[in-house]
Design a protein around this motif. Structure first.
Motif, PDB file in Angstrom:
ATOM      1  N   HIS A 187      44.215  30.801  98.476  1.00 35.03           N
ATOM      2  CA  HIS A 187      45.480  31.555  99.029  1.00 35.03           C
ATOM      3  C   HIS A 187      46.305  31.929  97.830  1.00 35.03           C
ATOM      4  CE1 HIS A 187      47.635  27.837  98.047  1.00 35.03           C
ATOM      5  NE2 HIS A 187      46.510  27.294  98.735  1.00 35.03           N
ATOM      6  N   ARG A 188      47.495  32.559  98.230  1.00 34.53           N
ATOM      7  CA  ARG A 188      48.463  32.860  97.410  1.00 34.53           C
ATOM      8  C   ARG A 188      49.547  31.882  97.521  1.00 34.53           C
ATOM      9  NH1 ARG A 188      46.963  37.796  95.437  1.00 34.53           N
ATOM     10  NH2 ARG A 188      45.986  39.070  97.114  1.00 34.53           N
ATOM     11  N   PRO A 189      50.511  31.525  96.562  1.00 36.71           N
ATOM     12  CA  PRO A 189      50.811  32.274  95.406  1.00 36.71           C
ATOM     13  C   PRO A 189      49.665  32.219  94.399  1.00 36.71           C
ATOM     14  CG  PRO A 189      52.172  30.218  95.428  1.00 36.71           C
ATOM     15  CD  PRO A 189      51.502  30.449  96.686  1.00 36.71           C
ATOM     16  N   ALA A 190      49.654  32.878  93.130  1.00 32.11           N
ATOM     17  CA  ALA A 190      48.996  32.580  92.026  1.00 32.11           C
ATOM     18  C   ALA A 190      49.029  31.202  91.587  1.00 32.11           C
ATOM     19  CB  ALA A 190      49.223  33.833  91.024  1.00 32.11           C
ATOM     20  N   HIS A 191      47.912  30.660  91.710  1.00 32.29           N
ATOM     21  CA  HIS A 191      47.913  29.182  91.044  1.00 32.29           C
ATOM     22  C   HIS A 191      46.358  28.919  90.413  1.00 32.29           C
ATOM     23  CE1 HIS A 191      46.062  28.943  94.982  1.00 32.29           C
ATOM     24  NE2 HIS A 191      45.316  27.747  94.678  1.00 32.29           N
ATOM     25  N   ALA A 247      37.487  14.986  84.573  1.00 34.26           N
ATOM     26  CA  ALA A 247      37.057  13.932  85.106  1.00 34.26           C
ATOM     27  C   ALA A 247      37.329  13.473  86.424  1.00 34.26           C
ATOM     28  CB  ALA A 247      37.389  12.526  84.109  1.00 34.26           C
ATOM     29  N   GLU A 248      38.033  12.660  86.844  1.00 38.73           N
ATOM     30  CA  GLU A 248      38.403  12.222  88.253  1.00 38.73           C
ATOM     31  C   GLU A 248      39.703  12.828  88.767  1.00 38.73           C
ATOM     32  OE1 GLU A 248      36.043  11.106  90.378  1.00 38.73           O
ATOM     33  OE2 GLU A 248      34.552  11.369  88.947  1.00 38.73           O
ATOM     34  N   SER A 249      40.472  13.508  87.856  1.00 40.76           N
ATOM     35  CA  SER A 249      41.935  14.032  88.233  1.00 40.76           C
ATOM     36  C   SER A 249      41.996  15.381  88.394  1.00 40.76           C
ATOM     37  CB  SER A 249      42.556  13.749  87.012  1.00 40.76           C
ATOM     38  OG  SER A 249      42.594  12.261  86.450  1.00 40.76           O
ATOM     39  N   GLU A 250      42.825  15.791  89.303  1.00 42.13           N
ATOM     40  CA  GLU A 250      43.093  17.170  89.527  1.00 42.13           C
ATOM     41  C   GLU A 250      44.509  17.429  89.671  1.00 42.13           C
ATOM     42  OE1 GLU A 250      41.805  20.872  92.496  1.00 42.13           O
ATOM     43  OE2 GLU A 250      40.736  18.766  92.543  1.00 42.13           O
ATOM     44  N   ALA A 251      44.980  18.664  89.175  1.00 44.05           N
ATOM     45  CA  ALA A 251      46.319  19.110  89.532  1.00 44.05           C
ATOM     46  C   ALA A 251      46.473  20.585  89.882  1.00 44.05           C
ATOM     47  CB  ALA A 251      47.279  18.749  88.403  1.00 44.05           C
ATOM     48  N   VAL A 252      47.246  20.955  90.619  1.00 40.18           N
ATOM     49  CA  VAL A 252      47.530  22.313  90.935  1.00 40.18           C
ATOM     50  C   VAL A 252      48.830  22.799  90.453  1.00 40.18           C
ATOM     51  CG1 VAL A 252      47.813  24.127  92.804  1.00 40.18           C
ATOM     52  CG2 VAL A 252      46.158  22.156  92.917  1.00 40.18           C
ATOM     53  N   PHE A 253      48.785  24.042  89.388  1.00 39.61           N
ATOM     54  CA  PHE A 253      49.929  24.724  89.031  1.00 39.61           C
ATOM     55  C   PHE A 253      50.156  25.867  89.503  1.00 39.61           C
ATOM     56  CE2 PHE A 253      49.257  21.229  85.968  1.00 39.61           C
ATOM     57  CZ  PHE A 253      50.217  20.869  85.197  1.00 39.61           C
ATOM     58  N   ASP A 254      51.402  25.955  90.135  1.00 41.72           N
ATOM     59  CA  ASP A 254      51.685  27.516  90.290  1.00 41.72           C
ATOM     60  C   ASP A 254      52.049  28.436  89.258  1.00 41.72           C
ATOM     61  OD1 ASP A 254      51.484  27.338  93.079  1.00 41.72           O
ATOM     62  OD2 ASP A 254      53.600  26.608  93.296  1.00 41.72           O
ATOM     63  N   LEU A 255      51.471  29.666  89.032  1.00 39.74           N
ATOM     64  CA  LEU A 255      51.433  30.374  87.808  1.00 39.74           C
ATOM     65  C   LEU A 255      53.023  31.215  87.630  1.00 39.74           C
ATOM     66  CD1 LEU A 255      47.881  31.533  87.797  1.00 39.74           C
ATOM     67  CD2 LEU A 255      48.843  29.742  86.450  1.00 39.74           C
ATOM     68  N   HIS A 256      53.374  31.509  88.642  1.00 38.45           N
ATOM     69  CA  HIS A 256      54.620  32.403  88.569  1.00 38.45           C
ATOM     70  C   HIS A 256      54.349  33.672  87.759  1.00 38.45           C
ATOM     71  CE1 HIS A 256      56.598  28.249  89.620  1.00 38.45           C
ATOM     72  NE2 HIS A 256      57.011  29.201  90.713  1.00 38.45           N
ATOM     73  N   CYS A 257      53.142  34.291  88.047  1.00 42.18           N
ATOM     74  CA  CYS A 257      52.971  35.599  87.432  1.00 42.18           C
ATOM     75  C   CYS A 257      53.883  36.675  87.550  1.00 42.18           C
ATOM     76  CB  CYS A 257      51.652  36.009  87.746  1.00 42.18           C
ATOM     77  SG  CYS A 257      50.202  34.995  87.569  1.00 42.18           S
ATOM     78  N   ALA A 282      54.200  25.803  86.882  1.00 46.06           N
ATOM     79  CA  ALA A 282      55.129  24.694  87.569  1.00 46.06           C
ATOM     80  C   ALA A 282      54.030  23.792  88.321  1.00 46.06           C
ATOM     81  CB  ALA A 282      56.136  25.224  88.473  1.00 46.06           C
ATOM     82  N   LEU A 283      54.155  22.496  88.375  1.00 48.70           N
ATOM     83  CA  LEU A 283      53.133  21.575  88.883  1.00 48.70           C
ATOM     84  C   LEU A 283      53.623  21.616  90.434  1.00 48.70           C
ATOM     85  CD1 LEU A 283      51.135  19.119  88.734  1.00 48.70           C
ATOM     86  CD2 LEU A 283      53.211  17.669  88.389  1.00 48.70           C
ATOM     87  N   LYS A 299      50.953  18.268  78.777  1.00 39.08           N
ATOM     88  CA  LYS A 299      50.045  18.756  77.852  1.00 39.08           C
ATOM     89  C   LYS A 299      49.416  19.981  78.474  1.00 39.08           C
ATOM     90  CE  LYS A 299      47.541  16.089  75.621  1.00 39.08           C
ATOM     91  NZ  LYS A 299      46.407  15.332  75.009  1.00 39.08           N
ATOM     92  N   ILE A 300      48.830  19.885  79.713  1.00 42.06           N
ATOM     93  CA  ILE A 300      48.325  20.856  80.476  1.00 42.06           C
ATOM     94  C   ILE A 300      49.256  21.947  80.588  1.00 42.06           C
ATOM     95  CG2 ILE A 300      47.508  21.562  82.844  1.00 42.06           C
ATOM     96  CD1 ILE A 300      46.661  18.704  83.047  1.00 42.06           C
ATOM     97  N   GLU A 301      50.662  21.627  81.028  1.00 39.30           N
ATOM     98  CA  GLU A 301      51.801  22.716  81.211  1.00 39.30           C
ATOM     99  C   GLU A 301      52.068  23.697  79.857  1.00 39.30           C
ATOM    100  OE1 GLU A 301      56.323  23.095  82.818  1.00 39.30           O
ATOM    101  OE2 GLU A 301      55.205  21.247  82.836  1.00 39.30           O
ATOM    102  N   THR A 302      51.785  22.767  78.721  1.00 41.19           N
ATOM    103  CA  THR A 302      52.092  23.551  77.687  1.00 41.19           C
ATOM    104  C   THR A 302      50.855  24.403  77.166  1.00 41.19           C
ATOM    105  OG1 THR A 302      53.182  21.668  76.515  1.00 41.19           O
ATOM    106  CG2 THR A 302      51.971  23.312  75.016  1.00 41.19           C
TER     107      THR A 302
END
Length: 82
Positions: free
Chosen positions: A19-23, A29-39, A45-46, A59-62
């Motif tokens: 789905h939208r918005p762009a992300h 490993a066992e971790s996952e995060a979703v970041f909206d891109l604000h294209c 943004a987390l 680090k991921i945001e950078t």
């Protein structure tokens, strides 16, 4: 799923039927995060975090910020628009 970025052990993917918005979903490993891109220009943004430390999230945001234009282009190629 389409891998859009791989850096420092992190893998950012876009799901074709997602789905939208762009992300992106960032997986390691066992971790996952979703970041909206604000294209088209960010900043990313987390939105959700499942197991990453605050240090890893920074680090991921950078990483995403440095590559935001390319990642947004990949999202558009998969979904048609941001």
């Amino acid at each position: 799923m389409a891998k859009v970025l791989r850096e420092q052990g992190f893998r950012a993917v876009v799901y074709p039927n997602d789905h939208r918005p762009a992300h992106v979903h960032v997986i390691e490993a066992e971790s996952e995060a979703v970041f909206d891109l604000h294209c088209p220009g960010g900043p990313p943004a987390l939105r959700e975090n499942y197991g990453f430390s605050r240090q890893d999230l920074r680090k991921i945001e950078t990483i995403l910020s440095r590559q935001i234009t390319d990642i947004c282009e990949r999202w558009r190629a998969i979904h048609g628009a941001a």
